[in-house]
Design a protein around this motif. Sequence first.
Motif, PDB file in Angstrom:
ATOM      1  N   ASN A 149       0.828  -1.199   0.000  1.00 15.74           N
ATOM      2  CA  ASN A 149       0.000   0.000   0.000  1.00 15.74           C
ATOM      3  C   ASN A 149       0.867   1.255   0.000  1.00 15.74           C
ATOM      4  O   ASN A 149       1.833   1.345   0.745  1.00 15.74           O
ATOM      5  N   CYS A 150       0.515   2.234  -0.847  1.00 14.84           N
ATOM      6  CA  CYS A 150       1.207   3.518  -0.860  1.00 14.84           C
ATOM      7  C   CYS A 150       0.459   4.570  -0.047  1.00 14.84           C
ATOM      8  O   CYS A 150       0.882   5.735  -0.008  1.00 14.84           O
ATOM      9  N   TYR A 151      -0.643   4.199   0.534  1.00 14.26           N
ATOM     10  CA  TYR A 151      -1.426   5.072   1.419  1.00 14.26           C
ATOM     11  C   TYR A 151      -1.850   6.374   0.735  1.00 14.26           C
ATOM     12  O   TYR A 151      -1.875   7.445   1.359  1.00 14.26           O
ATOM     13  N   GLY A 152      -2.161   6.260  -0.569  1.00 13.25           N
ATOM     14  CA  GLY A 152      -2.663   7.416  -1.316  1.00 13.25           C
ATOM     15  C   GLY A 152      -1.594   8.387  -1.771  1.00 13.25           C
ATOM     16  O   GLY A 152      -1.915   9.465  -2.296  1.00 13.25           O
ATOM     17  N   GLU A 165      11.261   2.522   2.316  1.00  9.46           N
ATOM     18  CA  GLU A 165      11.895   3.586   1.538  1.00  9.46           C
ATOM     19  C   GLU A 165      10.985   4.055   0.410  1.00  9.46           C
ATOM     20  O   GLU A 165      10.892   5.262   0.132  1.00  9.46           O
ATOM     21  N   GLU A 166      10.297   3.123  -0.249  1.00  8.16           N
ATOM     22  CA  GLU A 166       9.385   3.497  -1.336  1.00  8.16           C
ATOM     23  C   GLU A 166       8.222   4.319  -0.809  1.00  8.16           C
ATOM     24  O   GLU A 166       7.782   5.280  -1.459  1.00  8.16           O
ATOM     25  N   VAL A 167       7.724   3.980   0.349  1.00 13.31           N
ATOM     26  CA  VAL A 167       6.641   4.778   0.937  1.00 13.31           C
ATOM     27  C   VAL A 167       7.148   6.165   1.314  1.00 13.31           C
ATOM     28  O   VAL A 167       6.471   7.175   1.096  1.00 13.31           O
ATOM     29  N   ARG A 168       8.382   6.241   1.853  1.00 14.00           N
ATOM     30  CA  ARG A 168       8.941   7.537   2.247  1.00 14.00           C
ATOM     31  C   ARG A 168       9.117   8.454   1.027  1.00 14.00           C
ATOM     32  O   ARG A 168       8.793   9.647   1.076  1.00 14.00           O
ATOM     33  N   HIS A 179       5.543   9.527   8.894  1.00 13.98           N
ATOM     34  CA  HIS A 179       5.603   8.968  10.245  1.00 13.98           C
ATOM     35  C   HIS A 179       5.772   7.454  10.122  1.00 13.98           C
ATOM     36  O   HIS A 179       4.788   6.730   9.915  1.00 13.98           O
ATOM     37  N   PRO A 180       6.992   6.963  10.204  1.00 13.92           N
ATOM     38  CA  PRO A 180       7.233   5.521   9.978  1.00 13.92           C
ATOM     39  C   PRO A 180       6.513   4.608  10.971  1.00 13.92           C
ATOM     40  O   PRO A 180       6.246   3.452  10.653  1.00 13.92           O
ATOM     41  N   ASP A 181       6.201   5.113  12.154  1.00 14.14           N
ATOM     42  CA  ASP A 181       5.522   4.265  13.143  1.00 14.14           C
ATOM     43  C   ASP A 181       4.135   3.852  12.668  1.00 14.14           C
ATOM     44  O   ASP A 181       3.575   2.859  13.145  1.00 14.14           O
ATOM     45  N   GLU A 182       3.559   4.612  11.730  1.00 16.51           N
ATOM     46  CA  GLU A 182       2.216   4.328  11.246  1.00 16.51           C
ATOM     47  C   GLU A 182       2.228   3.551   9.938  1.00 16.51           C
ATOM     48  O   GLU A 182       1.163   3.252   9.390  1.00 16.51           O
ATOM     49  N   ILE A 183       3.403   3.239   9.421  1.00 16.90           N
ATOM     50  CA  ILE A 183       3.530   2.573   8.113  1.00 16.90           C
ATOM     51  C   ILE A 183       3.883   1.115   8.326  1.00 16.90           C
ATOM     52  O   ILE A 183       4.883   0.794   8.991  1.00 16.90           O
ATOM     53  N   GLU A 184       3.085   0.208   7.753  1.00 20.81           N
ATOM     54  CA  GLU A 184       3.302  -1.227   7.930  1.00 20.81           C
ATOM     55  C   GLU A 184       4.644  -1.672   7.369  1.00 20.81           C
ATOM     56  O   GLU A 184       5.346  -2.493   7.967  1.00 20.81           O
ATOM     57  N   GLN A 185       5.044  -1.117   6.203  1.00 19.51           N
ATOM     58  CA  GLN A 185       6.296  -1.527   5.584  1.00 19.51           C
ATOM     59  C   GLN A 185       7.517  -1.124   6.407  1.00 19.51           C
ATOM     60  O   GLN A 185       8.613  -1.662   6.203  1.00 19.51           O
TER      61      GLN A 185
END
Length: 389
Positions: A149-152, A165-168, A179-185
């Motif tokens: 998931n890219c979270y939109g 890293e891809e989400v960041r 906020h990495p604490d909220e990201i599953e990856q």
Amino acid sequence: MGVGRMKVMDTLRSLDAFPKHGEEFRVRTTHGAMASVVAIVAMLYLFVSEFYYYSRVEVVDRLVVNSSHADTLKVRFDIKFHHIPCDLLSLDAMDTSGQRQEELVHNVFKRKLDAEGNKADRPERHRELGTLQHEHQLSDPGEKPACGNCYGARDDPDACCNTCEEVRIAYEDKGWAFHPDEIEQCQPAKVLSSIDPETEEGCNIFGNVELTKLSGNFHFAPGEHLQAAARSGQMSFSDLMSLTYKSFNISHDIRTLAFGNHFPGIQNPLDRQSRSVSDGSGMYQYYVKVVPTTYKFLNRRRKDLVSNQYSVTEHLRHVTPGSGRGLPGVWFFYEVSPVQATFEETRQGTLEFIASVCAILGGVFTIIGLADRVVGVAFEKLRGDELLR
């Protein structure tokens, strides 16, 4: 009228079972005085003992068929693992068929411990349950990871973000706060960054969980997020295998383990117990027999306390890679007994207390009086023998 009344009184006097003697006909003796003192002391001692017994609350227990209809079994625990970081440890529960108990109601916290076993941080809520239980979960399935998931953060709805890293990067492109604490990856990377082989860190896990009533198990083992870390490429499966078997030392201290609420007089067999496993690669198994228990108070205004007692046996199974005997962990297998124990507070009744006191006073008076009479007769006989001489 006066004559008839006198006859009635004379008839009534003839029924007197306690005739009185004039003072001039009474003989007071030394042995009689000693007997009176002994009688008074004995009466006082026995009266105080009987009053203590009357005021004391006793607990009477009995066994009946378990007719309770509760659907869940509440377990309270507080366990320390001195050699397992909190980020590696997780909790899960299963039923008798081996299926995970879904939608568990739990309130579990984890607190980091330093090398001496002292609290090193504030407790954090353990929200995600799930553990690794079988060796095949440590091997590479050879499957392509699912689209993350890219979270939109990407305009393309089919875009995939499989790593932290891809989400960041996607968030930075959007100008969003990351906020990495909220990201599953990012959770696998967080776990790996917390593992420092040179730092001895432990974990205190405590709280409560509601399990299915009949039977099943709950256990503490490596978390499922470790498998996610390997699948996402944050670590290799060989590293996962090494971490699970070599770094997961299951030595533990059970500060408390209770099935239900505390009630007076209970002593849980696993409270304040320690177990040490030298090689670490072990599966510690506790087999718990749970007995539903009801405690009834003497004060009927207080609600009956419904809880459980338990007995336990234990077994240590050594596990090694390739043995197919499972993964290291601490397991509690529980089974609810069809028999229910009832504890009820009772106390001696007032009428029974009065009857006992009367029996004590009368008995002591009679026995001491008999003894005094025997002693008196003996003295008179000795006195008579001396006169004959």
